[in-house]
Design an enzyme around this catalytic site. Sequence first.
Site, PDB file in Angstrom:
ATOM      1  N   SER A 101       0.823  -1.200   0.000  1.00 57.64           N
ATOM      2  CA  SER A 101       0.000   0.000   0.000  1.00 57.64           C
ATOM      3  C   SER A 101       0.866   1.263   0.000  1.00 57.64           C
ATOM      4  O   SER A 101       1.605   1.501  -0.961  1.00 57.64           O
ATOM      5  CB  SER A 101      -0.955  -0.037   1.195  1.00 57.64           C
ATOM      6  OG  SER A 101      -1.930   0.968   1.110  1.00 57.64           O
ATOM      7  N   ASP A 202      -9.858  -5.330  -3.881  1.00 55.51           N
ATOM      8  CA  ASP A 202      -9.140  -4.468  -2.950  1.00 55.51           C
ATOM      9  C   ASP A 202     -10.104  -3.361  -2.554  1.00 55.51           C
ATOM     10  O   ASP A 202     -10.513  -2.554  -3.386  1.00 55.51           O
ATOM     11  CB  ASP A 202      -7.889  -3.902  -3.628  1.00 55.51           C
ATOM     12  CG  ASP A 202      -6.987  -3.142  -2.685  1.00 55.51           C
ATOM     13  OD1 ASP A 202      -7.500  -2.502  -1.738  1.00 55.51           O
ATOM     14  OD2 ASP A 202      -5.758  -3.164  -2.888  1.00 55.51           O
ATOM     15  N   HIS A 232      -7.044  -6.095   0.557  1.00 55.63           N
ATOM     16  CA  HIS A 232      -5.971  -5.101   0.490  1.00 55.63           C
ATOM     17  C   HIS A 232      -4.713  -5.506   1.265  1.00 55.63           C
ATOM     18  O   HIS A 232      -3.599  -5.416   0.749  1.00 55.63           O
ATOM     19  CB  HIS A 232      -6.470  -3.748   0.997  1.00 55.63           C
ATOM     20  CG  HIS A 232      -5.439  -2.668   0.909  1.00 55.63           C
ATOM     21  ND1 HIS A 232      -4.929  -2.227  -0.299  1.00 55.63           N
ATOM     22  CD2 HIS A 232      -4.792  -1.957   1.876  1.00 55.63           C
ATOM     23  CE1 HIS A 232      -4.032  -1.282  -0.075  1.00 55.63           C
ATOM     24  NE2 HIS A 232      -3.923  -1.096   1.223  1.00 55.63           N
TER      25      HIS A 232
END
Length: 259
Positions: A101, A202, A232
């Site tokens: 991320s 996600d 995610h």
Amino acid sequence: MKLTSIAPFDLSEAQPFLLEGSDTGFLFLHGFTSTPQSVREVAHQVHAASGATVYCPLLAGHGESSVALAKTTQADWVASAEAALELLSSRCTQVIIGGLSLGATLSLNLAARFPEKIHGVVSINGSTGLYRPEVVAPLYQANGTGFIAGIGSDIAEPSMAEICYDRIPRDTLKERFLLTNATGALLPLIRQPILILQSRRDNVVDPENAPRIATSVGSSEIHLSWLGRSYHVATLDYDRGLIAERIVELLRQVAIVTK
């Protein structure tokens, strides 16, 4: 801290750690509002399988409180990643950088700006500036609240959870958008081998970021793999073993090429 597990967290897992190994180093960066706990298991698997030196730092404003996060900007997170790169570069002759991320965004950012220090890059559900308008617009409302609900622990496997903040400073999210959009503009400068791992479902980052990265970077070695079982926080999800395998493959490729 947000505790979403059915059992109490061991907060020692949220601390930064260094796994000593070979002169091939892997710098592994955690995500926004999270800690090294989110990448710890994959990091240990990579270390065990490859023998590489693996370093997982703690980004500025993380691992404390959402109030501490509110005192930081994107420049502080970048500085944390750069300091970690310097530390690992002092120990290893070749360094691969990767993250989850925001950690992936930082990895892409540094790979673009420090090509002489970074020999490969891994993006796991990385964001490069693709956001829905309805997500961004509320951040600029004059009467908006100071904090919004947290986005952590987006995990398909019910037995897993992420140590993360349960709320996010609204102004800090603006800093995140600044960094991700700037990094998207830097993608053509990335010429190192790159591994892009993206969850098909996600709930935090638009999966279209993955093909955007793949078609924008200047690298001739691009590996894009879709994760079909994870959300995610894929490094804590069903595909975490697969993620470790793919990273090890890149580490071995880079080690062979640079020797």
